[in-house]
Scaffold this motif. Structure first.
Motif, PDB file in Angstrom:
ATOM      1  N   TYR A  38       0.604  -1.674  -0.119  1.00 35.75           N
ATOM      2  CA  TYR A  38       0.490   0.194  -0.030  1.00 35.75           C
ATOM      3  C   TYR A  38       0.664   1.140   0.497  1.00 35.75           C
ATOM      4  CZ  TYR A  38      -3.113   3.351   0.849  1.00 35.75           C
ATOM      5  OH  TYR A  38      -4.590   4.337   1.498  1.00 35.75           O
ATOM      6  N   ALA A  39       1.991   1.116   0.668  1.00 35.50           N
ATOM      7  CA  ALA A  39       2.988   2.244   1.594  1.00 35.50           C
ATOM      8  C   ALA A  39       3.505   2.755  -0.240  1.00 35.50           C
ATOM      9  CB  ALA A  39       4.001   2.033   1.580  1.00 35.50           C
ATOM     10  N   PHE A  40       3.794   1.771  -1.913  1.00 32.20           N
ATOM     11  CA  PHE A  40       4.188   1.872  -2.661  1.00 32.20           C
ATOM     12  C   PHE A  40       3.080   2.912  -3.971  1.00 32.20           C
ATOM     13  CE2 PHE A  40       6.605  -2.004  -1.444  1.00 32.20           C
ATOM     14  CZ  PHE A  40       8.031  -1.007  -1.228  1.00 32.20           C
ATOM     15  N   CYS A  41       1.906   2.150  -3.280  1.00 33.86           N
ATOM     16  CA  CYS A  41       0.262   2.540  -4.279  1.00 33.86           C
ATOM     17  C   CYS A  41       0.399   4.022  -3.778  1.00 33.86           C
ATOM     18  CB  CYS A  41      -0.571   1.965  -3.955  1.00 33.86           C
ATOM     19  SG  CYS A  41      -0.752   0.263  -4.313  1.00 33.86           S
ATOM     20  N   ARG A  42       0.378   4.145  -2.451  1.00 30.94           N
ATOM     21  CA  ARG A  42       0.151   5.910  -1.824  1.00 30.94           C
ATOM     22  C   ARG A  42       1.594   6.732  -2.497  1.00 30.94           C
ATOM     23  NH1 ARG A  42       1.192   4.905   3.688  1.00 30.94           N
ATOM     24  NH2 ARG A  42       3.310   5.956   2.798  1.00 30.94           N
ATOM     25  N   ASN A  43       2.373   6.576  -2.556  1.00 34.23           N
ATOM     26  CA  ASN A  43       3.432   7.474  -3.268  1.00 34.23           C
ATOM     27  C   ASN A  43       3.447   7.374  -4.486  1.00 34.23           C
ATOM     28  OD1 ASN A  43       4.055   7.727  -0.732  1.00 34.23           O
ATOM     29  ND2 ASN A  43       5.689   5.144  -0.712  1.00 34.23           N
ATOM     30  N   GLU A  44       3.298   6.004  -4.960  1.00 35.79           N
ATOM     31  CA  GLU A  44       3.619   6.432  -6.909  1.00 35.79           C
ATOM     32  C   GLU A  44       2.247   7.041  -7.478  1.00 35.79           C
ATOM     33  OE1 GLU A  44       5.464   6.482 -10.502  1.00 35.79           O
ATOM     34  OE2 GLU A  44       5.894   5.989  -8.414  1.00 35.79           O
ATOM     35  N   THR A  45       0.910   6.968  -6.566  1.00 35.90           N
ATOM     36  CA  THR A  45      -0.039   7.731  -7.007  1.00 35.90           C
ATOM     37  C   THR A  45      -0.071   9.356  -6.821  1.00 35.90           C
ATOM     38  OG1 THR A  45      -1.539   5.780  -6.331  1.00 35.90           O
ATOM     39  CG2 THR A  45      -2.458   7.808  -6.922  1.00 35.90           C
ATOM     40  N   MET A  46       0.579   9.424  -5.528  1.00 36.02           N
ATOM     41  CA  MET A  46       0.836  10.696  -5.148  1.00 36.02           C
ATOM     42  C   MET A  46       1.735  11.592  -6.173  1.00 36.02           C
ATOM     43  SD  MET A  46      -0.016  13.545  -3.398  1.00 36.02           S
ATOM     44  CE  MET A  46      -0.631  12.829  -2.143  1.00 36.02           C
ATOM     45  N   ASN A  47       2.126  10.791  -6.802  1.00 40.28           N
ATOM     46  CA  ASN A  47       4.104  11.412  -7.627  1.00 40.28           C
ATOM     47  C   ASN A  47       3.293  11.238  -9.399  1.00 40.28           C
ATOM     48  OD1 ASN A  47       6.030  11.434  -5.554  1.00 40.28           O
ATOM     49  ND2 ASN A  47       6.973   9.056  -6.438  1.00 40.28           N
ATOM     50  N   ALA A  48       2.108  10.122  -9.356  1.00 39.09           N
ATOM     51  CA  ALA A  48       1.697  10.833 -10.159  1.00 39.09           C
ATOM     52  C   ALA A  48       1.012  11.655 -11.011  1.00 39.09           C
ATOM     53  CB  ALA A  48       0.653   9.727 -11.462  1.00 39.09           C
ATOM     54  N   ALA A  49       0.743  12.308  -9.477  1.00 40.60           N
ATOM     55  CA  ALA A  49      -0.373  13.111  -9.840  1.00 40.60           C
ATOM     56  C   ALA A  49      -0.117  14.348  -9.971  1.00 40.60           C
ATOM     57  CB  ALA A  49      -1.672  13.117  -8.096  1.00 40.60           C
ATOM     58  N   ARG A  50       0.943  14.389  -9.035  1.00 41.98           N
ATOM     59  CA  ARG A  50       1.740  16.079  -8.919  1.00 41.98           C
ATOM     60  C   ARG A  50       2.429  16.129 -10.649  1.00 41.98           C
ATOM     61  NH1 ARG A  50       4.904  14.722  -3.605  1.00 41.98           N
ATOM     62  NH2 ARG A  50       3.440  15.313  -1.920  1.00 41.98           N
ATOM     63  N   ARG A  51       3.341  14.983 -10.750  1.00 39.87           N
ATOM     64  CA  ARG A  51       3.853  14.729 -12.769  1.00 39.87           C
ATOM     65  C   ARG A  51       2.434  15.804 -13.070  1.00 39.87           C
ATOM     66  NH1 ARG A  51       5.864   9.980 -11.644  1.00 39.87           N
ATOM     67  NH2 ARG A  51       4.692   9.158 -12.301  1.00 39.87           N
ATOM     68  N   LEU A  52       1.028  14.902 -13.170  1.00 43.09           N
ATOM     69  CA  LEU A  52       0.041  15.679 -13.934  1.00 43.09           C
ATOM     70  C   LEU A  52      -0.083  17.057 -13.628  1.00 43.09           C
ATOM     71  CD1 LEU A  52      -1.931  14.850 -16.436  1.00 43.09           C
ATOM     72  CD2 LEU A  52      -3.136  14.138 -14.210  1.00 43.09           C
ATOM     73  N   GLN A  53      -0.134  17.448 -12.675  1.00 47.00           N
ATOM     74  CA  GLN A  53      -0.264  19.096 -12.345  1.00 47.00           C
ATOM     75  C   GLN A  53       0.547  19.178 -12.742  1.00 47.00           C
ATOM     76  OE1 GLN A  53      -3.170  20.102 -10.711  1.00 47.00           O
ATOM     77  NE2 GLN A  53      -2.158  22.079 -11.357  1.00 47.00           N
ATOM     78  N   ARG A  54       1.790  19.937 -12.353  1.00 43.39           N
ATOM     79  CA  ARG A  54       3.201  19.781 -13.591  1.00 43.39           C
ATOM     80  C   ARG A  54       2.448  20.508 -15.047  1.00 43.39           C
ATOM     81  NH1 ARG A  54       6.217  17.522  -9.766  1.00 43.39           N
ATOM     82  NH2 ARG A  54       6.842  15.630 -11.553  1.00 43.39           N
TER      83      ARG A  54
END
Length: 202
Positions: free
Chosen positions: A86-102
């Motif tokens: 779950y920790a991997f899922c949380r971190n990678e989803t957050m990273n992907a969302a940030r990349r998309l926002q950028r």
């Protein structure tokens, strides 16, 4: 309850060790357990306001699964494998969302620059189609030779007249990923058009 988690973690540690030792039965069992990844990523995405589309969720899920397998030797069995994952899922989803926002924040500037910056390959494909008098059916036949994602992106770009940033937002992928599919598709189209050109010159 804590004792149950510890006991389950110990069992999962054994499963991970067997999988790392190339035990096919353990690897298959672990693969089944990791089906939870897509569900975890979708849930995290929902909590973040659903910035990722279906394709983005799938891309993140695949990335997480690869990360888990690569780091399986770091699993210590302090919790169930799902909790660790779950920790991997949380971190990678957050990273992907940030990349998309950028990417979204750059949409206007990229859209403004996109035309002048398109490589000559796009112009070559377009000119080749014009020179040969290709109609829509001919173009669709050529697109059928591309991978599904490449054809989809090229169609959105040149038939629906969408910008690359717009396509990225529509499909829930990063602009860089869209560019990869786009230019790969154009390169294949140019290769398909060249034999026609050569045949006309003979």
């Amino acid at each position: 309850m804590v004792a149950d988690r510890l006991e389950g973690g110990a069992e999962d540690l054994l499963l991970a060790q067997r999988a790392l030792a190339c035990d096919l039965e353990a690897q298959e069992a672990l693969a089944i357990r990791l089906r939870c990844v897509a569900r975890f990523v979708a849930e995290r995405n929902r909590r973040l306001g659903s910035p990722l589309g279906p394709e983005g969720i799938e891309e993140v899920s695949q990335t997480v699964v690869l990360q888990v397998w690569k780091r399986l030797d770091q699993f210590r069995g302090r919790a169930r494998i799902e909790t660790w994952t779950y920790a991997f899922c949380r971190n990678e989803t957050m990273n992907a969302a940030r990349r998309l926002q950028r990417e979204r924040s750059r949409t206007l500037s990229l859209a403004a620059l996109e035309g002048p910056l398109e490589p000559s390959v796009a112009m070559a494909v377009h000119q080749g189609a014009v020179d040969q008098g290709l109609v829509d059916d001919d173009i669709e036949a050529l697109l059928a030779h591309l991978a599904a994602r490449e054809a989809q992106v090229v169609r959105l770009r040149h038939i629906d007249d969408r910008t690359l940033p717009e396509i990225a937002l529509l499909l829930g992928l990063s602009v860089s990923s869209i560019k990869t599919h786009y230019y790969r598709g154009l390169t294949k189209l140019r290769a398909l058009l060249e034999p026609i050109d050569k045949g006309d010159r003979l």
